[in-house]
Design an enzyme around this catalytic site. Structure first.
Site, PDB file in Angstrom:
ATOM      1  N   TYR A  46      -2.396  -1.033  10.141  1.00 37.80           N
ATOM      2  CA  TYR A  46      -2.455  -1.263   8.692  1.00 37.80           C
ATOM      3  C   TYR A  46      -1.143  -0.856   8.032  1.00 37.80           C
ATOM      4  O   TYR A  46      -0.579  -1.600   7.225  1.00 37.80           O
ATOM      5  CB  TYR A  46      -3.616  -0.457   8.109  1.00 37.80           C
TER       6      TYR A  46
ATOM      7  N   SER B  91       0.848  -1.197   0.000  1.00 37.29           N
ATOM      8  CA  SER B  91       0.000   0.000   0.000  1.00 37.29           C
ATOM      9  C   SER B  91       0.878   1.239   0.000  1.00 37.29           C
ATOM     10  O   SER B  91       2.058   1.181   0.374  1.00 37.29           O
ATOM     11  CB  SER B  91      -0.907   0.001   1.235  1.00 37.29           C
TER      12      SER B  91
END
Length: 587
Positions: free
Chosen positions: A461, A448
């Site tokens: 995350y 990401s």
């Protein structure tokens, strides 16, 4: 091994045969600046089952050189091959295998009328036909920026050709080439991959072989390059001299084309003789009337034009929605067989149904990537049911937002077990299978833009995605020696269902629902669909790219993380204040 001399005009060709008469004949033709000795390891492995014929082409090894240094035209070379076939008593059609300039000769033999009926099959390694090459250049220039870039990239790989063709300069380059190969042989003796040229005649071979370039490069050829002879095309993925796109230029012109990708460099016959011998034997057996093996069925599918990943087996986790679903669709549209894996079997089935409705092939499997035993069973099922996957996309992931101080052990364990451990398991289990198979493969791990950008709102995350990025970079270095590619994909703000499933910790009841709705609306306004990420994934596999930041924010975050970490942190603080203000208004 038996040795004989065969006359072709003024040339005497040194020919060596192995194996028993009466068996199918395999003829191995070498390129520049090699001799027939480059095939020794392959020939040794083929000889127990076939009669194997190897010869030094004119001007190389123990064969004589023409009096005219330009007498290396393809017509003369076809005469030499014809003389060899006559000299060894090849009454039945033979199975031809060519490498480099030997492959160029092979194409001439199966396309032209002179020898085509004497060739039962042809295996081409690292040597495109000149007609196919001309067509590839024309189509690349006309197709737009990507095609032009591929043509220019091949031009850079071929920069040595005009050097070899220039008077005196070519001779100097040949001397340097011979000296360079000699140093490689002394420094890397016994190591893998071994250098391509094992002969003591290298200085003369390199000088004489300049005639191959001077007599043939730039010379036109009649016809469109079509042939009805079955062709096996072996593409070394690390070939310095021929791009994959160029080496695949025969697609659409050979009805019975089989494409195989070798995880090796230009001299794959020297570095991977077991693999080349196995593929040649498998192909010859089939052409001689044997069954089509699963490997050949895959290779035949890969030879179809317009299907870049034809026949490849692709495993995608988290493929029931979002990026995983789009990626499964994209690979299926490119000809791949796709295993659609997801914890939600209903969502996986919808993806499968959509792919099948579009004419693709897909299969489903329900699996929780956080479950180690379930992933073991999944990997075993794929191998036993479909074979070793060619491409694996570890995509399954979840998001949890909120301060790390508010996150429970269970919440931390869950996000880590899916986002990081799931990627680890997919990479390890399927990576082992790829290594054991010994052929090409590629692993794609979804990271990401959060891997580049610190975030007080997404600490868990961000931590898992940063770990995925660095694990992928390390795995790439580990698997490179096996010819297996590994890529990390770093999307940014993408319109996928993960936003609606994001869990928030440490917020009053009801506030998390409102935040999810606001985030969803903002992401929809951004309008960056998962299909664009899927395109980036296919491009990463095609070009073997290590790290792909997909969106503007991902590219900016990666740049700032390298150039100015302080600026990266400052932007994160601005985002934190904006988030705090939004929560205050909601509460």
């Amino acid at each position: 091994m038996r040795e004989l001399r065969v006359r072709s005009g003024e040339i005497e060709l040194a020919v060596r045969t192995r194996g028993e008469d009466g068996r199918p004949t395999v003829v191995l033709v070498h390129g520049y600046p090699d001799t027939g000795a480059m095939w020794d390891d392959v020939a040794e492995r083929l000889a127990p089952r076939f009669r194997v014929v190897v010869y030094d082409v004119r001007g190389a090894g123990a064969s004589s050189a023409p009096s005219d240094p330009l007498d290396y035209g393809l017509d003369a070379l076809m005469g030499d091959l014809e003389a060899v076939l006559d000299g060894v008593g090849a009454d039945a059609p033979v199975h031809l295998v060519g490498h480099d300039w030997g492959s160029v000769q092979g194409w001439e033999a199966v396309i032209g009328d002179r020898l085509r009926r004497r060739i039962a099959s042809f295996t081409s390694i690292s040597g495109p036909d000149r007609r196919h090459m001309a067509r590839w250049v024309r189509e690349g220039v006309r197709s737009g920026p990507r095609g032009v870039a591929e043509v220019l990239g091949q031009a850079r790989r071929s920069v040595y050709m005009p050097v070899f063709m220039a008077p005196r300069v070519g001779e100097a380059a040949a001397r340097a080439l011979a000296a360079g190969f000699g140093r490689m042989m002394r420094l890397r003796e016994g190591a893998e991959p071994r250098p391509g040229h094992p002969a003591e005649t290298l200085p003369a071979d390199a000088r004489n072989g300049l005639g191959l370039y001077r007599a043939n490069v730039g010379r036109g050829a009649s016809g469109d390059g079509r042939t009805d002879v079955p062709v096996q095309l072996i593409v070394p993925l690390k070939d310095r001299y021929g791009s994959q796109s160029l080496l695949l230029s025969a697609r659409g012109l050979v009805p019975r084309l089989y494409v195989r990708r070798a995880p090796a460099g230009h001299w794959v016959a020297r570095s991977r003789p077991d693999l080349i011998a196995r593929w040649v034997a498998e192909f010859v057996d089939h052409i001689e009337g044997g069954p089509e093996t699963p490997g050949l069925a895959h290779a035949r599918a890969a030879g179809r034009p317009g299907k870049e990943f034809g026949g490849d087996l692709v495993v995608v986790t988290g493929a029931g929605s979002g990026i995983g679903r789009a990626t499964a669709h994209a690979f299926a549209a490119a000809g791949a067989r796709v295993v659609v894996a997801d914890i939600d079997e209903g969502a996986a089935k919808r993806t499968m149904d959509e792919i099948e409705a579009a004419g693709g092939e897909a299969h489903i499997y329900g699996v929780d990537v956080a479950d180690a035993d379930a992933m073991e069973r999944f990997a075993d099922y794929v191998r036993e049911t479909f074979g070793v996957p060619d491409i694996v996309v570890n995509n399954a992931g979840i998001a949890v937002a909120g301060s790390l101080l508010e996150m429970s052990e269970d919440e931390w364990t869950r996000i880590r077990s899916i986002n990081l451990d799931g990627v680890y398991r997919g990479s390890r289990l399927f990576g082992r299978q790829m290594v054991e198979r010994g052929e090409w493969g590629h692993i794609v791990n979804i990271s990401s833009f959060a891997a580049f950008v610190p975030s007080p709102e997404l600490p868990a995350y961000s931590a898992t995605k940063a770990a995925v990025l660095h694990m992928t970079e390390s795995l790439r270095l580990d698997l490179d020696r096996y010819g297996i590619g590994v890529s990390a994909i770093c999307p940014g703000v993408i319109d996928t269902p993960i936003t609606g499933r994001t869990r928030f910790v440490g917020l009053p009841p009801g506030v998390d629902d409102e935040l999810r709705e606001r985030m969803g609306r903002a992401i929809q306004r951004r309008g960056f669909p998962p299909e664009k990420v899927a395109k980036a994934i296919l491009r990463a596999v095609r070009q073997d790219v290590p790290v792909v930041p997909v969106t503007v924010e991902a590219r900016a975050g990666r740049l700032l993380s390298r150039v100015s970490p302080a600026a990266n942190r400052a932007l994160a603080r601005v985002g934190r204040r904006a988030g705090d203000h939004a929560i205050e208004r909601l509460t």
